[in-house]
Design a protein around this motif. Structure first.
Motif, PDB file in Angstrom:
ATOM      1  N   ASN A 512       0.875  -1.172   0.000  1.00 34.83           N
ATOM      2  CA  ASN A 512       0.000   0.000   0.000  1.00 34.83           C
ATOM      3  C   ASN A 512       0.911   1.220   0.000  1.00 34.83           C
ATOM      4  O   ASN A 512       1.554   1.531   0.997  1.00 34.83           O
ATOM      5  CB  ASN A 512      -0.903   0.002   1.241  1.00 34.83           C
ATOM      6  N   ASN A 515      -1.370   7.048  -1.188  1.00 36.66           N
ATOM      7  CA  ASN A 515      -1.599   8.308  -1.919  1.00 36.66           C
ATOM      8  C   ASN A 515      -0.575   8.573  -3.017  1.00 36.66           C
ATOM      9  O   ASN A 515       0.063   9.625  -3.058  1.00 36.66           O
ATOM     10  CB  ASN A 515      -1.614   9.487  -0.945  1.00 36.66           C
ATOM     11  N   GLU A 570      -3.730   2.183  -3.600  1.00 40.30           N
ATOM     12  CA  GLU A 570      -3.659   3.641  -3.461  1.00 40.30           C
ATOM     13  C   GLU A 570      -2.807   4.264  -4.565  1.00 40.30           C
ATOM     14  O   GLU A 570      -2.023   5.177  -4.331  1.00 40.30           O
ATOM     15  CB  GLU A 570      -3.186   4.057  -2.062  1.00 40.30           C
ATOM     16  N   ILE A 604      -8.490   6.329  -6.145  1.00 38.71           N
ATOM     17  CA  ILE A 604      -7.368   5.427  -5.886  1.00 38.71           C
ATOM     18  C   ILE A 604      -7.758   4.005  -6.269  1.00 38.71           C
ATOM     19  O   ILE A 604      -8.879   3.559  -6.021  1.00 38.71           O
ATOM     20  CB  ILE A 604      -6.881   5.507  -4.430  1.00 38.71           C
TER      21      ILE A 604
END
Length: 820
Positions: A512, A515, A570, A604
């Motif tokens: 992950n 962002n 993400e 995302i």
């Protein structure tokens, strides 16, 4: 009279009651929304007056009650270019269609476009309208039409084909004896199924670099772009001389270019220059006792032979690439070599008798050329020891066994044999790109004898001024890397070599990346804070730092071995993934992308990048989550990828990013449980077909291994305590450690997990693993001191809104599998 009146009233009442009962059986909400498998039905270029192929889509009822569709209507009515088949009914309008709960119907669409007399493509559009409980929905229809010149079963005398409009050949185009077909630059020739061009006179197809000539099939949909055997090909009969194909592409036929025919006297001759012949069901070039002069030619990707030069003849190939990667990644589907050169051909007649055709091979010269592919031996030489057999490979790379004797300088001059001389084509599998990368063994090893004769490559670039000519049809190399990246590439090549051993490890990383946004504002998603003018002042410099940080993690996670598969979440879009694998040190590894935009409001997505030399995707799907009303939840989808590894085993990999706990643990728990049920249903579909399937599930589940979503609804148990589980969660032991995969408000959690099917833990052949092979990648640089709550915390990109130059709020997790 009263008696009859009572009967009429009774009948009317029954009629009303019947219809009232029927109406009550349907969902009555005015907010009812049908669900469609597409929002637009698009037809790629359709030849005018020739009907299209059929497209279809589904109309689904997402509710637990039946739905009554009041009307389905083609907006253009009878005047429309489009035609509909609505669940078996042909027409432009249909009323009162009952759609049972959780059921669907098919709608089939075809189109025919009228000619407009112009060469430019035209666009026609319409829509299909749906009315349900006064609620209006529509599906757009669009098609692109192209006028053409039809050639149907025509015997051609001397003529010229121009680029004004494309040509569409039905059945055959036959160039008569003593006739010449001249084809001007930029001309496009499309062949219908089983059509071909047959030449007794000659063809002069003289294209240019700016305006090449195209021979291909007439199916123009993207799904047919690289499908072979769509038409027969071009046949030059023996006696057909002075044929020319320059800056010409011939693709997707059975035999691309047959030069010579065994049943006719004499020979055929052709100049094949600056041209590509590829993607044929049988052979690219199939020559019989004929003459070919070629330079800057690419002959590639054919079911049997890229080039077969038989029954003698005279052949010259300079700065040419003969490459066969048919079947993409596996060698089992093809056992025949890319190139066969022979002075004999033995065939069996209808009586089962063998007939031998023999001819002198006066010359077969290959200079500054590459003969390569995906099987161990891509060269076959057939000598009947009675006829002349003259051949020469001069400064060539040849994929052949090391045992090939190249000591005879009459046949081999500086021949580079075997896998140690990999030309390292940029992408021969997916993009059919036979340019060379900077580490290619074909670089600077040619002889100037040929490069001076043919100073320009197929890209019109000069071959002169180099340390030495590059082999093959192009002098273009991918841009040189900086010195430190070059050193890194050598390490990666070592790692790749280790990974391809029969007992090599195959590794899967999940990360992950928190962002990973580009710096552009997407008006359709809530990404405003990740723009230069947004709250986080997300600049190009910060973005570049982010992707380089991620690449550092990927490079380090597996030690000396690069991960073969990397599941990511993400990530905003495909662009950020392209930048990650192309603009960072990862560009030295042949990573490719699987990605699709999700309905997540922040934009995302989940994605996968994979090493295209160790993993070969066969299929992939994205499964959307449902909301409580049966509609599509605006969240990340579940990615399912099926592929094979180098030992031939298949493996299913699911990549997940389940709904977060942002709105509260209890409030969001049902969403994760629903995701678990969906994932488990897809897993069971696989196991019902193959109970020994290799399945790996990775992701950020936003729940821990002992939470109900995973332990109950996904039925993933600890491998230490359950010997008969449906799935094993190899992350269970991490719960007993001081740290997990992320830290929130001073507490560590194990949200990032690795789950496997039982077969991977019990298999003694093929792919296998054990619980100790699943690890958290706790690289030291991913942490920083936690001055507020003690211990350490993850080194994130931002702390609050303060830029921190870090990595992510999650740790990556890694699984290693053994290829037995």
């Amino acid at each position: 009279m009263i008696k009859y009146l009572l009967q009429i009233l009774t009948a009317a009442l029954v009629f009303v009651m019947l219809f009232s009962c029927e109406d009550e059986g349907y969902l009555s909400s005015t907010d009812a929304q049908l669900r469609f498998s597409v929002d637009t039905v698009t037809f790629d270029t359709i030849f005018t007056t020739i009907g299209s192929t059929t497209r279809r889509f589904t109309v689904s009822n997402p509710y637990d009650e039946d739905v009554l569709i009041s009307r389905i209507r083609l907006a253009g009515g009878d005047a429309s270019n489009f035609r509909l088949n609505i669940n078996g009914y042909m027409g432009t309008e249909l009323y009162e269609i009952g759609l049972p709960a959780r059921d669907s119907i098919y709608i089939f669409v075809e189109v025919t476009i009228d000619p407009n007399g112009q060469n430019l493509p035209m666009v026609v559009a319409d829509s299909i309208e749906f009315t349900t409980n006064t609620n209006f929905q529509s599906i757009m229809l669009e098609a692109y039409g192209q006028d053409f010149k039809l050639i149907k079963s025509e015997r051609l005398q001397t003529t010229t084909w121009t680029a004004e409009k494309p040509y569409l050949v039905y059945d055959y185009a036959y160039v008569d004896s003593l006739s010449t077909l001249t084809i001007e630059p930029g001309t496009k020739i499309y062949f219908h199924k089983d059509a071909g061009m047959y030449v007794r006179g000659n063809v002069v197809a003289d294209g240019t670099f700016e305006s090449p000539i195209i021979f291909r099939a007439d199916r123009l949909e993207p799904s047919y772009e690289d499908i072979p055997d769509q038409w027969n090909g071009v046949v030059l009969y023996s006696g057909s001389h002075d044929n020319v194909f320059n800056f010409t592409t011939i693709k997707n036929a059975n035999i691309g270019l047959q030069v010579g025919t065994i049943e006719n006297e004499g020979y055929a001759s052709v100049d094949l220059t600056n041209s590509r012949i590829e993607n044929m069901a049988y052979a690219g070039v199939f020559a019989l006792k004929s003459k070919i002069f070629a330079y800057n030619a690419v002959i590639a990707n054919c079911g049997y032979y890229a080039a077969a030069l038989l029954v003698g003849g005279e052949y010259e190939f300079y700065h040419s690439t003969i490459a066969n990667y048919w079947g993409n990644y596996g060698a089992a589907v093809r056992t025949t070599p890319a190139l066969v050169v022979s002075n004999v051909l033995i065939v069996e007649n209808s009586k089962g008798e063998q007939i031998s055709y023999n001819g002198d091979l006066a010359k077969a010269t290959f200079g500054n050329s590459i003969i390569y592919g995906n099987i161990g031996n891509e060269l076959e030489l057939g000598d009947n020891e009675e006829n002349t057999f003259n051949y020469l490979f001069d400064h060539c790379i040849i994929q052949a066994p090391d045992t090939l004797n190249t000591s005879n300088t009459n046949h081999y001059i500086n021949a580079m044999i075997g896998s140690d001389f990999d030309p390292r084509f940029v992408d021969p599998y997916d993009e059919y790109n036979y340019e060379l990368d900077t580490l290619s063994a074909a670089k600077d090893v040619g002889t100037s004898r040929y490069s001076e004769l043919y100073p320009l490559d197929i890209l019109n670039k000069s071959r002169t001024g180099e340390d030495g000519p590059i082999l093959g049809r192009t002098n273009a190399l991918k841009s040189k890397m900086k010195r430190f990246l070059f050193c890194l590439s050598l390490v990666l090549l070592i790692a790749k070599g280790n990974a391809q051993n029969s007992n090599a490890e195959f590794s899967i990383l999940f990360y992950n990346v928190e962002n990973l946004f580009d710096i552009q504002n997407d008006s359709l998603t809530a990404d405003d804070e990740f723009t230069p003018g947004g709250e986080r002042h997300w600049t190009r410099k910060r973005f570049n730092n982010k992707i380089n940080n991620i690449s550092k993690v990927i490079l380090s996670a597996g030690g000396w071995t690069m991960p073969d598969l990397i599941g990511l979440c993400e990530v905003e879009n495909r662009y950020v993934l392209q930048k990650l694998i192309k603009d960072t040190p990862l560009k030295a590894t042949p990573y490719k992308i699987i990605h699709k935009e999700s309905p997540d409001p922040r934009g995302i997505d989940v994605a996968m990048i994979y090493n295209s030399e160790t993993f070969y995707p066969l299929d992939y799907n994205y499964y959307p989550l449902q909301n409580k009303n049966g509609g599509i939840r605006k969240s990340r989808e579940i990615l399912h990828v099926l592929g094979t590894v180098n030992n031939g085993d298949s493996i299913h990999v699911f990549v997940n990013h389940w709904p977060s706990r942002y709105s509260g643990l209890l409030e969001t728990r049902p969403a994760r449980q629903q995701a678990a049920r969906l994932l488990y249903s897809k897993y069971k579909e696989i196991i019902q077909i193959d109970q020994d399937a290799n399945v790996v599930i990775v992701g950020d589940f936003n729940d821990q291994p002992n939470d109900e979503s995973i332990s109950k609804y996904l039925a993933a148990s600890s491998p230490l305590y359950n010997e008969s589980a449906s799935l094993y969660n190899l992350s269970f032991p991490w719960l007993d450690k001081e740290e997990g995969t992320l830290k929130y408000q001073g507490r560590w959690f194990v949200f990032d997990q690795i789950i496997v099917s039982p077969n991977l833990l019990t298999s003694t052949s093929g792919l296998s693993t054990n619980p100790k092979k699943a690890t958290v990648c706790d690289l030291p640089y991913l942490f920083e001191p936690d001055e507020t709550r003690g211990g350490r915390k993850l080194h994130r990109t931002y702390t609050g809104f303060r830029y921190n130059e870090g990595f992510s709020d999650h740790l990556p997790v890694l699984l290693k599998l053994q290829q037995n």
